[in-house]
Design a protein around this motif. Structure first.
Motif, PDB file in Angstrom:
ATOM      1  N   VAL A 219       3.812   0.661 -15.803  1.00  0.00           N
ATOM      2  CA  VAL A 219       4.543   1.521 -14.867  1.00  0.00           C
ATOM      3  C   VAL A 219       3.783   1.627 -13.542  1.00  0.00           C
ATOM      4  N   ARG A 220       2.452   1.714 -13.655  1.00  0.00           N
ATOM      5  CA  ARG A 220       1.637   1.945 -12.443  1.00  0.00           C
ATOM      6  C   ARG A 220       1.539   0.733 -11.536  1.00  0.00           C
ATOM      7  N   TRP A 221       1.393  -0.455 -12.094  1.00  0.00           N
ATOM      8  CA  TRP A 221       1.070  -1.644 -11.293  1.00  0.00           C
ATOM      9  C   TRP A 221       1.954  -1.847 -10.055  1.00  0.00           C
ATOM     10  N   PRO A 222       3.298  -1.779 -10.190  1.00  0.00           N
ATOM     11  CA  PRO A 222       4.114  -2.018  -8.983  1.00  0.00           C
ATOM     12  C   PRO A 222       3.771  -1.059  -7.844  1.00  0.00           C
ATOM     13  N   PHE A 223       3.440   0.189  -8.182  1.00  0.00           N
ATOM     14  CA  PHE A 223       3.124   1.174  -7.140  1.00  0.00           C
ATOM     15  C   PHE A 223       1.753   0.880  -6.521  1.00  0.00           C
ATOM     16  N   ILE A 224       0.823   0.472  -7.361  1.00  0.00           N
ATOM     17  CA  ILE A 224      -0.521   0.129  -6.862  1.00  0.00           C
ATOM     18  C   ILE A 224      -0.382  -1.074  -5.919  1.00  0.00           C
ATOM     19  N   ILE A 225       0.422  -2.068  -6.334  1.00  0.00           N
ATOM     20  CA  ILE A 225       0.609  -3.264  -5.498  1.00  0.00           C
ATOM     21  C   ILE A 225       1.266  -2.869  -4.175  1.00  0.00           C
ATOM     22  N   GLU A 226       2.235  -1.951  -4.269  1.00  0.00           N
ATOM     23  CA  GLU A 226       2.927  -1.502  -3.063  1.00  0.00           C
ATOM     24  C   GLU A 226       1.924  -0.870  -2.081  1.00  0.00           C
ATOM     25  N   GLY A 227       1.056   0.000  -2.576  1.00  0.00           N
ATOM     26  CA  GLY A 227       0.039   0.639  -1.730  1.00  0.00           C
ATOM     27  C   GLY A 227      -0.914  -0.397  -1.164  1.00  0.00           C
ATOM     28  N   LEU A 228      -1.285  -1.345  -2.005  1.00  0.00           N
ATOM     29  CA  LEU A 228      -2.208  -2.406  -1.579  1.00  0.00           C
ATOM     30  C   LEU A 228      -1.598  -3.219  -0.437  1.00  0.00           C
ATOM     31  N   VAL A 229      -0.321  -3.566  -0.588  1.00  0.00           N
ATOM     32  CA  VAL A 229       0.360  -4.359   0.450  1.00  0.00           C
ATOM     33  C   VAL A 229       0.436  -3.563   1.758  1.00  0.00           C
ATOM     34  N   LEU A 230       0.790  -2.269   1.653  1.00  0.00           N
ATOM     35  CA  LEU A 230       0.860  -1.421   2.859  1.00  0.00           C
ATOM     36  C   LEU A 230      -0.489  -1.387   3.571  1.00  0.00           C
ATOM     37  N   GLY A 231      -1.557  -1.180   2.801  1.00  0.00           N
ATOM     38  CA  GLY A 231      -2.905  -1.112   3.370  1.00  0.00           C
ATOM     39  C   GLY A 231      -3.323  -2.431   4.003  1.00  0.00           C
ATOM     40  N   LEU A 232      -3.020  -3.525   3.303  1.00  0.00           N
ATOM     41  CA  LEU A 232      -3.435  -4.843   3.811  1.00  0.00           C
ATOM     42  C   LEU A 232      -2.674  -5.215   5.086  1.00  0.00           C
ATOM     43  N   ILE A 233      -1.355  -4.951   5.114  1.00  0.00           N
ATOM     44  CA  ILE A 233      -0.588  -5.287   6.329  1.00  0.00           C
ATOM     45  C   ILE A 233      -1.098  -4.443   7.495  1.00  0.00           C
ATOM     46  N   GLY A 234      -1.366  -3.154   7.237  1.00  0.00           N
ATOM     47  CA  GLY A 234      -1.921  -2.285   8.281  1.00  0.00           C
ATOM     48  C   GLY A 234      -3.231  -2.853   8.817  1.00  0.00           C
ATOM     49  N   ALA A 235      -4.076  -3.355   7.915  1.00  0.00           N
ATOM     50  CA  ALA A 235      -5.375  -3.906   8.308  1.00  0.00           C
ATOM     51  C   ALA A 235      -5.201  -5.195   9.110  1.00  0.00           C
ATOM     52  N   VAL A 236      -4.213  -6.005   8.718  1.00  0.00           N
ATOM     53  CA  VAL A 236      -3.969  -7.260   9.451  1.00  0.00           C
ATOM     54  C   VAL A 236      -3.516  -6.942  10.879  1.00  0.00           C
ATOM     55  N   VAL A 237      -2.623  -5.940  11.009  1.00  0.00           N
ATOM     56  CA  VAL A 237      -2.146  -5.540  12.343  1.00  0.00           C
ATOM     57  C   VAL A 237      -3.328  -5.051  13.191  1.00  0.00           C
ATOM     58  N   ALA A 238      -4.146  -4.159  12.603  1.00  0.00           N
ATOM     59  CA  ALA A 238      -5.291  -3.600  13.344  1.00  0.00           C
ATOM     60  C   ALA A 238      -6.263  -4.712  13.742  1.00  0.00           C
ATOM     61  N   SER A 239      -6.558  -5.623  12.811  1.00  0.00           N
ATOM     62  CA  SER A 239      -7.521  -6.702  13.086  1.00  0.00           C
ATOM     63  C   SER A 239      -7.006  -7.607  14.200  1.00  0.00           C
ATOM     64  N   SER A 240      -5.706  -7.903  14.181  1.00  0.00           N
ATOM     65  CA  SER A 240      -5.131  -8.793  15.194  1.00  0.00           C
ATOM     66  C   SER A 240      -5.238  -8.151  16.578  1.00  0.00           C
ATOM     67  N   VAL A 241      -4.862  -6.863  16.665  1.00  0.00           N
ATOM     68  CA  VAL A 241      -4.913  -6.170  17.954  1.00  0.00           C
ATOM     69  C   VAL A 241      -6.361  -6.108  18.454  1.00  0.00           C
ATOM     70  N   LEU A 242      -7.280  -5.797  17.535  1.00  0.00           N
ATOM     71  CA  LEU A 242      -8.695  -5.695  17.911  1.00  0.00           C
ATOM     72  C   LEU A 242      -9.240  -7.034  18.394  1.00  0.00           C
ATOM     73  N   ALA A 243      -8.902  -8.095  17.662  1.00  0.00           N
ATOM     74  CA  ALA A 243      -9.420  -9.423  18.013  1.00  0.00           C
ATOM     75  C   ALA A 243      -8.948  -9.807  19.412  1.00  0.00           C
ATOM     76  N   TRP A 244      -7.669  -9.609  19.639  1.00  0.00           N
ATOM     77  CA  TRP A 244      -7.080  -9.954  20.929  1.00  0.00           C
ATOM     78  C   TRP A 244      -7.708  -9.094  22.033  1.00  0.00           C
ATOM     79  N   GLY A 245      -7.782  -7.775  21.785  1.00  0.00           N
ATOM     80  CA  GLY A 245      -8.313  -6.845  22.781  1.00  0.00           C
ATOM     81  C   GLY A 245      -9.782  -7.108  23.092  1.00  0.00           C
ATOM     82  N   TYR A 246     -10.577  -7.327  22.049  1.00  0.00           N
ATOM     83  CA  TYR A 246     -12.018  -7.505  22.253  1.00  0.00           C
ATOM     84  C   TYR A 246     -12.297  -8.809  23.006  1.00  0.00           C
ATOM     85  N   TYR A 247     -11.561  -9.839  22.632  1.00  0.00           N
ATOM     86  CA  TYR A 247     -11.758 -11.144  23.265  1.00  0.00           C
ATOM     87  C   TYR A 247     -11.566 -11.032  24.785  1.00  0.00           C
TER      88      TYR A 247
END
Lengths: 298, 229
Positions: A219-247
């Motif tokens: 029962v738990r796994w789909p929700f854990i995966i959902e949270g994981l995906v949300l966190g990872l996409i958020g991190a990818v967005v932040a990393s992309s903006v930072l990389a572009w901005g810092y460069y």
């Protein structure tokens, strides 16, 4: 009970998490946005801290204190040198004789050395030990220890500059950690709420799962995966903006502030992206874990 | 198979007992009707049998073992031997009939091959093989409950617990559903049904346990709904 999950079952978990993310698209976007903002702020402060750290390291390498000596014998001087080297945090001790000091002064005056005319035969300078600390953070305590030694008349170092730089570094780190902790907490709660809505929307399915004998982890796994995906996409967005901005920031600031030792974008940004991805994943998993534990009762 | 010994249940925050000193045994292969008015304790008894709740006092044993002392794994294995049927069917609206029944196998890790074999067999038993691609909204109440029964029996459970299974269907369909339960029981599955459907109980003449205010007031081998204690 945690049991080994078959690859086929993981397919079901991912499909279930994916359809839930699509179904609650507005909450999904809000969660990703919050995680991205939290990690972006963290990233900015990390980059600031790294660059101020680089400047501090450069200053640190140049920070040394000068211990001017009283009129002491060469035997007392040797003993004093040994005592200086024994002070914790001291990296290097160099003796500067009156003659060497005079030569340095002449070099420093360069073309204006005529100002020193008349002093050649009556060198007013004192013998000294130049002490280099392992870290700028320890210069203050080393200076105090040196001043207490017999034979030392006066201790001089660029106290204000060192202390200001160190306090700025500490402040940037402190504010960065505080802000990040607050934003990470906010991101966790938003993810927890997103998952809570999903749990609520799927309460029927969850109750059926429990009645047909699904394990708590099934029962738990789909929700854990959902949270994981949300966190990872958020991190990818932040990393992309930072990389572009810092460069682009480094490219334009390097010309405007040439004395500042900016840290090169690579591999710094790779390490930062990795750290943000790990943190994003952690925020996502902990956020969804909070919801699952509280609202699923499994 | 399952025995209850002096079992009482009080819900948190409630002053009254939902069940009071209930002692009974359900033997393997039995067909038991739990009857009584609303609030008599029928649903509580079913939930205790499923071990959704623990008794406030008393002991429930399954094949001699105290249900309250089951470990997580033992409880999971125990529940997988039970099929549940609900008054409101509890079907997933976005899944087809086939997928609803298959769901009971998917969550316990059955292979797609085994699912493709077992689900049509279960649907054939309940007479819905030709509707397996329909969605619940396209089915009548009786048909939806048949899907619920197919889902409960697809794993060939030892025990089926049904809570008011005919509560939302018309009398004709209710009779067919009860006959379906009787057929499943004849094949060896133990069945416990909580119901208000007096005419069905009278018609099937199975064991009847009557509850009133949480107490058993009648337990007869082949009785009707309205017999006096």
């Amino acid at each position: 009970m945690f049991t080994m999950v078959k690859p086929r079952t993981f397919g079901y978990f991912f499909q279930s998490a994916g359809s839930s993310l699509v179904r609650n698209s507005w909450m999904t976007l809000a969660s990703i946005g919050t995680v991205a903002v939290a990690l972006l702020v963290l990233g900015v402060f990390m980059l600031l801290a790294v660059n101020i750290g680089a400047m501090a390291a450069q200053v640190e390498a140049q920070v040394e204190l000068t211990a001017y000596l009283a009129d002491i014998s060469s035997q007392q001087r040797s003993q004093l040198e040994a005592e200086l080297k024994a002070i914790p945090g001291v990296a290097e001790v160099t003796f500067v004789s009156r003659e060497e000091a005079w030569q340095k002064l002449l070099e420093w005056y360069g073309d204006n050395r005529h100002f020193l005319a008349g002093w050649e035969d009556d060198n007013p300078l004192r013998e000294a030990f130049v002490v280099r600390a392992e870290s700028a953070f320890r210069v203050g305590e080393i200076a105090a220890a040196v001043a207490r030694l017999r034979g030392v008349e006066e201790v001089i170092y660029g106290r204000e500059i060192v202390e200001q730089l160190l306090s700025i570094t500490r402040a940037v780190r402190g504010v960065g950690i505080g802000l990040t902790a607050g934003l990470a907490l906010a991101a966790m709660f938003i993810i927890a709420n997103t998952i809570r809505i999903t749990v609520f929307a799927r309460r029927r399915e969850i109750s059926i799962m429990r009645y047909v004998g699904a394990t708590a982890w099934f029962v738990r796994w789909p929700f854990i995966i959902e949270g994981l995906v949300l966190g990872l996409i958020g991190a990818v967005v932040a990393s992309s903006v930072l990389a572009w901005g810092y460069y682009f920031a480094v490219r334009s600031l390097a010309a405007a502030i040439p004395f500042w030792p900016f840290v090169a974008p690579w591999p710094l940004l790779q390490s930062l992206a990795l750290a943000l991805l790990c943190l994003g994943a952690l925020i996502g998993v902990v956020g969804s874990g909070m919801s699952v534990r509280r609202y699923l009762d499994v | 198979m399952i025995s209850l010994n002096e079992v009482s249940k009080r819900y948190p925050g409630s002053r009254e007992l939902a069940l009071q000193s209930v002692t009974m045994t359900v033997g393997s292969g039995e067909f038991v009707f739990l009857v009584g008015q609303s609030g008599a304790g029928k649903s509580t008894l079913l939930r205790l049998l499923f071990r959704e709740y623990l008794p406030s006092s008393g002991v429930i044993t399954y094949r001699g073992r105290n249900l309250a002392r089951f470990s997580g794994g033992e409880l999971l294995r125990y529940r997988r031997k039970i099929g549940m049927v609900f008054q409101d069917f509890r079907l997933l609206k976005q899944k087809t009939v086939f997928e609803n029944v298959a769901f009971a196998l998917e969550v316990v890790g059955h292979s797609p091959q085994s699912i493709r074999k077992s689900v049509p067999a279960a649907l054939e038993e309940v007479g819905l093989l030709d509707r397996m691609l329909a969605f619940p909204a396209e089915l009548s109440g009786g048909e939806q409950q048949r899907v619920g029964i197919a889902r409960a029996m697809v794993r060939k459970p030892q025990l089926i617990l049904a809570d008011e299974p005919t509560g939302n269907v018309d009398p004709d369909n209710a009779l067919q559903l009860m006959e379906l339960f009787a057929a499943i029981n004849r094949a060896g599955t133990t069945i416990v049904i909580a119901t208000h459907a007096s005419d069905m109980v009278d018609r099937l003449r199975q064991r009847v346990v009557q509850l009133e205010r949480g107490r058993i007031i009648r337990d007869v081998k082949r009785g009707g709904y309205s017999n006096e204690p």
